[in-house]
Design a protein around this motif. Structure first.
Motif, PDB file in Angstrom:
ATOM      1  N   PHE A  44       0.281   1.564  -1.243  1.00 17.13           N
ATOM      2  CA  PHE A  44      -0.103   0.371  -2.012  1.00 17.13           C
ATOM      3  C   PHE A  44       0.358  -0.920  -1.334  1.00 17.13           C
ATOM      4  CE2 PHE A  44      -0.304   3.025  -6.080  1.00 17.13           C
ATOM      5  CZ  PHE A  44      -1.656   3.243  -5.888  1.00 17.13           C
ATOM      6  N   LEU A  53      -2.078  -1.552   1.338  1.00 16.59           N
ATOM      7  CA  LEU A  53      -3.339  -1.970   0.738  1.00 16.59           C
ATOM      8  C   LEU A  53      -3.247  -3.405   0.222  1.00 16.59           C
ATOM      9  CD1 LEU A  53      -5.901  -0.292   0.390  1.00 16.59           C
ATOM     10  CD2 LEU A  53      -5.233   0.116  -1.968  1.00 16.59           C
ATOM     11  N   GLY A  54      -2.095  -3.718  -0.400  1.00 18.53           N
ATOM     12  CA  GLY A  54      -1.859  -5.074  -0.936  1.00 18.53           C
ATOM     13  C   GLY A  54      -1.925  -6.113   0.166  1.00 18.53           C
ATOM     14  N   TRP A  76      -5.515  -6.599   1.354  1.00 17.84           N
ATOM     15  CA  TRP A  76      -6.298  -7.395   0.410  1.00 17.84           C
ATOM     16  C   TRP A  76      -5.932  -8.862   0.486  1.00 17.84           C
ATOM     17  CZ3 TRP A  76     -10.550  -7.179  -2.311  1.00 17.84           C
ATOM     18  CH2 TRP A  76     -11.152  -5.935  -2.466  1.00 17.84           C
ATOM     19  N   GLU A  77      -4.626  -9.115   0.611  1.00 16.29           N
ATOM     20  CA  GLU A  77      -4.151 -10.510   0.709  1.00 16.29           C
ATOM     21  C   GLU A  77      -4.803 -11.173   1.919  1.00 16.29           C
ATOM     22  OE1 GLU A  77      -1.237 -12.124  -0.940  1.00 16.29           O
ATOM     23  OE2 GLU A  77      -1.317 -13.873   0.385  1.00 16.29           O
ATOM     24  N   MET A 136      -8.462 -11.735   1.278  1.00 18.76           N
ATOM     25  CA  MET A 136      -8.758 -12.829   0.341  1.00 18.76           C
ATOM     26  C   MET A 136      -8.510 -14.210   0.937  1.00 18.76           C
ATOM     27  SD  MET A 136      -7.871 -11.391  -3.419  1.00 18.76           S
ATOM     28  CE  MET A 136      -6.159 -11.165  -3.087  1.00 18.76           C
ATOM     29  N   ARG A 137      -7.877 -14.218   2.093  1.00 23.68           N
ATOM     30  CA  ARG A 137      -7.677 -15.483   2.802  1.00 23.68           C
ATOM     31  C   ARG A 137      -8.776 -15.719   3.851  1.00 23.68           C
ATOM     32  NH1 ARG A 137      -2.895 -18.000   2.304  1.00 23.68           N
ATOM     33  NH2 ARG A 137      -1.378 -16.967   0.985  1.00 23.68           N
ATOM     34  N   PHE A 161     -14.388 -13.857   2.657  1.00 21.83           N
ATOM     35  CA  PHE A 161     -14.137 -13.751   1.218  1.00 21.83           C
ATOM     36  C   PHE A 161     -14.391 -15.096   0.536  1.00 21.83           C
ATOM     37  CE2 PHE A 161     -11.366 -14.357  -2.448  1.00 21.83           C
ATOM     38  CZ  PHE A 161     -11.757 -13.291  -3.238  1.00 21.83           C
ATOM     39  N   LEU A 162     -13.891 -16.169   1.155  1.00 20.53           N
ATOM     40  CA  LEU A 162     -14.043 -17.492   0.551  1.00 20.53           C
ATOM     41  C   LEU A 162     -15.522 -17.860   0.421  1.00 20.53           C
ATOM     42  CD1 LEU A 162     -11.125 -19.342   2.370  1.00 20.53           C
ATOM     43  CD2 LEU A 162     -11.174 -18.603   0.001  1.00 20.53           C
TER      44      LEU A 162
END
Lengths: 364, 173
Positions: free
Chosen positions: B51, B54-55, B58-59, B62-63, B67-68
């Motif tokens: 995890f 994975l975290g 994802w972080e 998302m940057r 993604f934006l």
């Protein structure tokens, strides 16, 4: 000399058997969760509503013990969630610390805005509501000034209020207050970038900023933690009554979102997140320029080291920008919410904050 | 997932890198195993490191500009859909001679503008009065004047004070 060789299989067998039993316990507790969730209470310290303006309520926390300090304390929470996180439950209440330390404590409950409130901006909240409430609190306590504790967005608002009405604020305490929005450490700062988020279009279309939008944004800050690890952790500890009680209390608060009036949301995103006007002394509240140097009262800046909503750097900048001679930063090893309800914060931070405030409040 | 990945191939390569990094981190976590660890504890450790990896992935994702951009597209679509719904409802209300939310918004905006004008006018009047009467009204700091004015307004607005002991019953429980 006789040596015994332990069979590793026995250890593994015992562990599997134990895990199996625990799993049965977990399943047996599941049907009780709904009942426990219904019993979750909001707020732990006895309170009374002493004043109402529009949809806003002012809560007072009466105490059996005598009030030791003449200067009243006004707690200002964010407009995003409900304020009872500061009085979550017995043993997890910031308010209780202040009441027990002999402070005449008040809390602003901003209420839930309706579509009719979409045009309420910072001028309304700061110069009309906050100022009126500070007047009310001071009049009631027989004091010319009040101490203010602002949390998160409430901290930013409290800072602006203090800069504009410094004659009314005795002491300013801030918890995870966003001041310098130039940082790109936090995801919210990045997502609010004008290239990717047109706040004008958003507010013009939706009116108020919907609670669901805010809730999903907060969840997405840590999707793995919030959407996978948290439910798994809950399932693993569902047989632990204390854990379940804490979990449900916290989840009740986390999911108790309210929408934010459109105009104030627009001002926050545009002027602060996108243009970072507050630290540049370019921010205006109805023609009044906000100069952080005008904050001259004693300042305590409480910052959470592990804050993913308001990163440390966003709050720490304030102490160098204000005009106060008496200023202090308290770095707490906690997250944004842990700063209020975390065990370490409850044991160490809040007693120290009460002490700081007592030293600077006139006694009765 | 850095800037300047314009072609689909580069984007796919960036995604592939993120996932291969994740799996290598997961595997590293999984092999931190000692013979003494009991299986459930070992599983928990492995899960935790998975995890964590994975975290982080994802972080990072998302940057990323990808993604934006997709976030922007989603927001634009949501806004367009909401606008379309609003327009349809306004038309429907209008056809039925009813009052729509949009009418109320326009009304509120008009009231808001009127309030702002009245405030501005009052401020100007206050300043002129002070100029006319400098001896009888000693100069006050601007914020104090405003505070006094607003305090009077707040008192006028004050509604019936309701006292409600909310938590006493909770405490006894």
């Amino acid at each position: 000399m006789e040596t015994t060789i332990e069979n590793p299989w026995l250890k593994w067998q015992a562990a599997f058997a134990e895990e199996g039993m625990t799993q049965m316990k977990r399943w047996s507790r599941l049907p009780l969760i709904a009942e426990k969730a219904r019993k979750v209470t909001k707020g732990a310290t006895p309170s009374e509503v002493v004043h109402r303006v529009d949809h806003i309520k002012l809560l007072h926390y009466p105490s059996n013990k005598p009030v030791k300090h003449k200067t009243p304390l006004l707690v200002v929470f964010a407009l995003v969630n409900r304020p009872y996180i500061l009085d979550l439950k017995e043993g997890r209440s910031v308010i209780r610390h202040f009441v027990d330390a002999g402070f005449d404590t008040y809390l602003i409950d901003w209420g839930s805005p309706t579509l009719a409130d979409r045009y309420l901006g910072l001028d309304d909240y700061i110069n009309r509501y906050m100022d009126g409430l500070v007047d009310f609190v001071c009049e009631r306590a027989g004091s010319s000034k009040a101490s203010i504790l602002g949390y998160c967005m409430g901290g930013t608002m409290s800072t602006i209020y203090t800069a504009l009405h410094r004659e009314r604020v005795a002491n300013l305490m801030l918890m995870a207050a966003g001041i310098d929005f130039s940082t790109r450490e936090g995801l919210l700062n990045l997502w609010a970038d004008p290239n990717y988020f047109d706040v004008d279009e958003f507010v013009d279309t939706f009116g108020n900023c919907p609670a669901e939008f805010l809730q999903s944004s907060f969840l997405m800050l840590k999707p793995v933690g919030n959407l996978i690890e948290k439910p798994l952790n809950f399932m693993e500890n569902v047989h632990n009554d204390k854990f379940v009680e804490d979990f449900l209390t916290m989840e009740t608060w986390l999911n108790d979102n309210i929408s934010v009036p459109g105009e104030i949301f627009r001002e926050f995103v545009k002027s602060l997140y996108q243009k970072n006007q507050l630290v540049k002394d370019e921010f205006h509240v109805r023609n009044q320029r906000v100069r952080l140097k005008d904050v001259t009262c004693p300042l305590l800046n409480i910052v959470a080291k592990g804050d993913d909503l308001v990163p440390c750097s966003q709050s720490l900048a304030l102490n160098d920008l204000v005009g106060s001679n008496d200023r202090k930063t308290m770095l707490v090893p906690a997250g944004h919410i842990g700063l209020a309800v975390g065990g370490k914060a409850q044991r160490e931070t809040w007693p120290a904050v009460c002490e700081w405030l007592a030293e600077r409040s006139s006694s009765k | 997932m850095s800037d300047g990945k314009d072609t689909p191939w580069e984007q796919a390569a960036a995604f592939q890198k993120i996932w291969s990094d994740t799996f290598s981190k997961m595997t590293q976590g999984a092999f931190q195993f000692s013979p003494d660890s009991a299986p459930p504890e070992f599983m928990r450790q492995m899960r935790s490191s998975m995890f964590q990896a994975l975290g982080k992935t994802w972080e990072e994702f998302m940057r990323s500009p990808e993604f934006l951009s997709s976030m922007k597209q989603t927001m634009d679509s949501a806004i367009a859909f909401k606008k379309m719904t609003n327009e349809f409802l306004v038309k429907a209300h209008d056809e039925m001679q009813g009052t729509s939310k949009e009418d109320l918004r326009a009304l509120m905006a008009a009231v808001g503008r009127m309030e702002a004008n009245v405030h501005a006018r009052l401020d100007r009047l206050e300043e002129r009065l002070d100029e006319l009467n400098p001896k009888t009204s000693p100069p006050k700091p601007k914020s104090a004047k405003k505070a006094a004015a607003r305090s009077a307004k707040a008192v006028a607005k004050k509604k019936v004070v309701t006292k409600k002991k909310t938590a006493s019953s909770k405490r006894s429980r």
